[in-house]
Structures are given as structure tokens and as C-alpha cells.
Write a protein that holds these residues in place. Sequence first.
Motif, PDB file in Angstrom:
ATOM      1  N   GLY A 301      73.026  31.651  -8.917  1.00 53.76           N
ATOM      2  CA  GLY A 301      73.159  30.281  -8.449  1.00 53.76           C
ATOM      3  C   GLY A 301      74.258  30.089  -7.432  1.00 53.76           C
ATOM      4  N   THR A 302      75.354  30.829  -7.555  1.00 52.86           N
ATOM      5  CA  THR A 302      76.469  30.688  -6.615  1.00 52.86           C
ATOM      6  C   THR A 302      76.347  31.623  -5.420  1.00 52.86           C
ATOM      7  OG1 THR A 302      77.787  32.301  -7.889  1.00 52.86           O
ATOM      8  CG2 THR A 302      78.074  29.952  -8.416  1.00 52.86           C
ATOM      9  N   ALA A 303      75.266  32.383  -5.345  1.00 48.99           N
ATOM     10  CA  ALA A 303      75.120  33.361  -4.266  1.00 48.99           C
ATOM     11  C   ALA A 303      75.235  32.715  -2.885  1.00 48.99           C
ATOM     12  CB  ALA A 303      73.781  34.085  -4.403  1.00 48.99           C
ATOM     13  N   ALA A 304      74.646  31.522  -2.732  1.00 49.75           N
ATOM     14  CA  ALA A 304      74.663  30.868  -1.423  1.00 49.75           C
ATOM     15  C   ALA A 304      75.751  29.807  -1.308  1.00 49.75           C
ATOM     16  CB  ALA A 304      73.297  30.231  -1.153  1.00 49.75           C
ATOM     17  N   PHE A 305      76.585  29.673  -2.340  1.00 52.10           N
ATOM     18  CA  PHE A 305      77.651  28.671  -2.297  1.00 52.10           C
ATOM     19  C   PHE A 305      78.758  29.089  -1.327  1.00 52.10           C
ATOM     20  CE2 PHE A 305      77.475  26.285  -6.633  1.00 52.10           C
ATOM     21  CZ  PHE A 305      76.117  26.068  -6.456  1.00 52.10           C
ATOM     22  N   PRO A 306      79.398  28.147  -0.654  1.00 53.96           N
ATOM     23  CA  PRO A 306      80.644  28.473   0.050  1.00 53.96           C
ATOM     24  C   PRO A 306      81.674  28.992  -0.954  1.00 53.96           C
ATOM     25  CG  PRO A 306      79.842  26.291   0.671  1.00 53.96           C
ATOM     26  CD  PRO A 306      79.020  26.737  -0.492  1.00 53.96           C
ATOM     27  N   GLN A 307      82.633  29.740  -0.473  1.00 52.30           N
ATOM     28  CA  GLN A 307      83.561  30.423  -1.368  1.00 52.30           C
ATOM     29  C   GLN A 307      84.307  29.461  -2.291  1.00 52.30           C
ATOM     30  OE1 GLN A 307      85.906  33.374   0.571  1.00 52.30           O
ATOM     31  NE2 GLN A 307      87.176  33.813  -1.212  1.00 52.30           N
ATOM     32  N   GLY A 308      84.766  28.338  -1.746  1.00 52.12           N
ATOM     33  CA  GLY A 308      85.509  27.381  -2.571  1.00 52.12           C
ATOM     34  C   GLY A 308      84.668  26.798  -3.678  1.00 52.12           C
ATOM     35  N   ALA A 309      83.421  26.438  -3.365  1.00 50.98           N
ATOM     36  CA  ALA A 309      82.529  25.873  -4.372  1.00 50.98           C
ATOM     37  C   ALA A 309      82.155  26.925  -5.411  1.00 50.98           C
ATOM     38  CB  ALA A 309      81.284  25.312  -3.710  1.00 50.98           C
ATOM     39  N   ALA A 310      81.944  28.168  -4.975  1.00 49.90           N
ATOM     40  CA  ALA A 310      81.623  29.243  -5.916  1.00 49.90           C
ATOM     41  C   ALA A 310      82.771  29.453  -6.904  1.00 49.90           C
ATOM     42  CB  ALA A 310      81.333  30.536  -5.147  1.00 49.90           C
ATOM     43  N   ARG A 311      83.989  29.407  -6.408  1.00 54.49           N
ATOM     44  CA  ARG A 311      85.142  29.582  -7.297  1.00 54.49           C
ATOM     45  C   ARG A 311      85.236  28.422  -8.289  1.00 54.49           C
ATOM     46  NH1 ARG A 311      90.618  32.162  -6.790  1.00 54.49           N
ATOM     47  NH2 ARG A 311      91.920  31.094  -8.330  1.00 54.49           N
ATOM     48  N   ALA A 312      85.039  27.186  -7.803  1.00 51.80           N
ATOM     49  CA  ALA A 312      85.121  26.029  -8.696  1.00 51.80           C
ATOM     50  C   ALA A 312      84.054  26.101  -9.781  1.00 51.80           C
ATOM     51  CB  ALA A 312      84.971  24.742  -7.888  1.00 51.80           C
ATOM     52  N   GLU A 313      82.849  26.497  -9.404  1.00 50.34           N
ATOM     53  CA  GLU A 313      81.762  26.638 -10.387  1.00 50.34           C
ATOM     54  C   GLU A 313      82.108  27.713 -11.407  1.00 50.34           C
ATOM     55  OE1 GLU A 313      78.716  25.497 -12.252  1.00 50.34           O
ATOM     56  OE2 GLU A 313      78.429  24.884 -10.177  1.00 50.34           O
ATOM     57  N   THR A 314      82.634  28.833 -10.915  1.00 54.53           N
ATOM     58  CA  THR A 314      82.966  29.951 -11.802  1.00 54.53           C
ATOM     59  C   THR A 314      84.103  29.587 -12.747  1.00 54.53           C
ATOM     60  OG1 THR A 314      82.272  31.511 -10.083  1.00 54.53           O
ATOM     61  CG2 THR A 314      83.666  32.374 -11.844  1.00 54.53           C
ATOM     62  N   GLU A 315      85.083  28.863 -12.257  1.00 50.23           N
ATOM     63  CA  GLU A 315      86.193  28.439 -13.117  1.00 50.23           C
ATOM     64  C   GLU A 315      85.690  27.577 -14.275  1.00 50.23           C
ATOM     65  OE1 GLU A 315      89.929  28.415  -9.939  1.00 50.23           O
ATOM     66  OE2 GLU A 315      88.747  26.591 -10.264  1.00 50.23           O
ATOM     67  N   GLN A 316      84.748  26.686 -13.987  1.00 48.26           N
ATOM     68  CA  GLN A 316      84.198  25.851 -15.055  1.00 48.26           C
ATOM     69  C   GLN A 316      83.407  26.696 -16.046  1.00 48.26           C
ATOM     70  OE1 GLN A 316      82.430  22.055 -14.158  1.00 48.26           O
ATOM     71  NE2 GLN A 316      83.445  21.912 -12.173  1.00 48.26           N
ATOM     72  N   TRP A 317      82.697  27.696 -15.537  1.00 49.34           N
ATOM     73  CA  TRP A 317      81.920  28.592 -16.405  1.00 49.34           C
ATOM     74  C   TRP A 317      82.861  29.403 -17.311  1.00 49.34           C
ATOM     75  CZ3 TRP A 317      81.186  33.802 -17.409  1.00 49.34           C
ATOM     76  CH2 TRP A 317      79.978  34.174 -18.007  1.00 49.34           C
TER      77      TRP A 317
END
Length: 476
Positions: A301-317
Amino acid sequence: MSDSSPLPPVRLLPEAELARAALSTPLLSRAARLARWAGPDTRVDAGGELVEEQLPAAAELLGLVGDDAAAYAGEAWRVAVDAGLVEIVDEEAGAVAAGEELGQLTGGSPHDVLAVWQAALDTVIADASVPDLDGIVDALDEGGEVDFSSLGWDPQAEADFLDGVLGNLYLLTASEDGPGAAPVPLPALAASMIVPSDMGEPTNDVLEQVSDAMMRLDDQFRLLEPVGLVEYQPVDEALMADTDEEPAAGPVDEADVSRYGMVRLTPLGAYGLRARLLEAGFEAPAVGELADKGADALLDGTAAFPQGAARAETEQWLARRESLAAARELLSAARGADPGAPLRRLRCQQALSLLGPEAEPALREVLDDAELGGLARVWLAERGAADVPQPSQDLIFWLTIDTVAAQLAAEGNSDELQALVEGLARQHAGFFAEAWRVGHPDTAEVLEAMGRLHPDKKVAKEARKAAFKARSQHGV
């Protein structure tokens, strides 16, 4: 804006905060006051509009004064009806009563409140796409239908134009930085709908179209601001006061650009537009949606996310999981030889970088894994762990190919990737003589990309020759 590719992920505020913002918007609060005011003596016409003789009382209730007071009161009443705050109980008599949704504003959940606000938003957007048609009565045909062509107005085209503008505003502001970023100049927003992407210098005709679009948008954003969709600074009327001309759509001085109108999507507006985009079939992700899903969904799901958004998503996970278990799940999900696997492993490596020493056992468990051993060694070495085995030459080459493949998938032929390619060729003498032998499914594609990206013609030729060997080796 195509619905075939996902939009940038948006960071939304919690629903409780958004619901409070919705309740405080001028238009919804006015609609709610009118719904509570309406009683047995309130009357509406055949279209559900408040009868003309009751508009002054409605305007007075809302504290509205001036020439437009009745119009604003009528707009609030329309929203009350369309959002279900008021119900027409007798169409023939024009009688009304409080609607079921009125109770949701005080007794419902935040989600219930937002559903009412969303209905109000849809009403206002529909109203905003309808121009002021003074000649609409004259355009009625014998059957009582409006001949829109005689008015020079295409209802569907108008609605599509406004939807396109709002979609572009979403793209420009609801990115990884989210609403609250710099406002968008109205000329830029108008140009995004008019000027072709491959046009160099806009023609006078195109500039005139942009100017016309700015005037339409100025009227529309004035209507959209009271519902809480945007914060809007209108076009400075002084620009047109003397000449009665529309503002120029060409380049303007940076200090003066705000005089031509500035618009910013609010956090509530981001929520509302995303809901409309999803309903229209767009893929519009929001940060936090993957927090309760598996690691495979997170990495894909985060493959196409910008780096900042991918990090924010991962932190919540990660916040919902114990570190060691999270590391094991991430590593398991990162395996694979499919086209998306290299980018999954890159996202896995980025996720693992957020974990502390509690995750170390999981990394040591995969040191001998052909696909994960390289990134495990990198993680351990970065933390100064002891007893980290040296990687084999084959593992180094495999990890290099995997890394470049991931960067290609994430960013394409970017400047950063070109710098990486140049560094690899410079640091590893004879790299291409060995790289074509690497048993990675993307070896040939990576070597071809290196041939495209490297500025040195001799090195680029070596890369292309190595790519040919790699393909021949696998009979491709």
C-alpha cells in the motif's frame, strides 16, 4: 485527472476534530438554526424553498442584513432540506417538520455529523456550478423545460469543470504535507484546467479563457467558503474597478499575486473532497488506513506513497505492534520474486529503521536468507551490532540489483538514481563484468536502466552489453 491511478495520500484529522469544525461552519450552523426555528406555520413552495414572505424572518433569525440577506437565508434553508435537517411532511400544503438528521448534530457520533455536513457540501457544490441565469424564464420552451443551449450554458460541463478544479486543488494541497500548506493562487488553479500541459507560451486566446475561468471560480469559491470547504481570499475588486476588465491571467508580480485570489483547502475540505473522489471511483488513500492490516498490505500500500506519507503510515502501523513481532511480520512480507518485491523490501528496510534493538533477533534470523540477508546485515551494521557475518560477493551484487530495482519502481529515472548509478560504477571496478550473472529477476532491466542513466558513453555501453548477456543467460 484520471481515475486509473491513485491520488496522493492525504493526512486527515481525527473525525472528532472534523465534526467540531463541521458544526462551526457558518452554513451548516445557519441551516441547523432554521431547522429548529421551523414550525407549524412555516411554509415552502413546490420546490421546497422557503416562501418569499418568510425569508425576512429567517434572515433576521440568522442575524443577516443587507441586500443579500434573503438570498443567504434561502441558501441555508436549501441546505437544511437537502441535508435532512428539515422534512417536507405535506407537499400540497407546503408544511414542514424537523428532519431525522437534525438530532444527529447533537446526539450523533462524529461520523454521523460529518455525513450531514457532507450532504450540505454536495448541495453547495451543485449550487456553485449553476451560474446566475437572469434569462432563465425566457428560455423556457413550450413544454416548460429550460433550453440551456439558448443560455450558452451546459449544466454537465459546468459541473465537470468545478469537479475538475476541486480535484486539482486536492492534488495541489492534500499531499503529504496536507491541508494547511501554502494557499494556491487562483490564476494557477484556473490555468491547470485550461492551459495544455505541453503548451509553452500561452496564446492570447488561452489567456482570455484562463481569465474567464478565474472570474467563474471567484464567484464559486465565495459560495464554497461558508460550508468550510476552503479558505478563500477573493480577487481584489480594485483591479477591475476602473477599467471594468478581468484580471490578467499571465505572469504577475509575486507581491501582487494574492490580489488575484488565493484559495486553501481546509482539513474539513480535504475530508469532504476525498469522500466525493472515492464515490466517483478514484483511489484516494488516507494515511492511517493500513494501520490495522497486515505487513503485506502495508508494504504494497505504501509502495507509491511519497516518503513522508509512507513513514507516517508506517509509524501508525508500528505503534499498534510489539517491535519483535512487527519486524518478523515485515520481513516475511518482504520476500518474493514478483515485480513489486524490490520496492516491498525497500519499504521494509525503511520500516525496520524505525525499530529499536528489540527487533534484532528477527534480523539475525534471516542473515542466511538470499533475499533478506543483505538488508539484515545493513540494519545490524548501522546499529553497531557485534558478530555480523561479512556478506559474500554474490550477496552484495544481489542487494545492489535489488536496491536499484526498488529505486526504479519508486522514482523512475530520477536524479537521485542517476547519482546512485554513477557511484556504483565508480566504486566497483568491473561491476558490469560480474553483475549480469546475478540471479535476480530484475537484473537485465536494472542494467538497461544503468545504461540509460550513466552519462559516460563507454560505461553506458558496458551496461547495455551486460544487460544483453543477462537476457541471453535466461533465454529472453
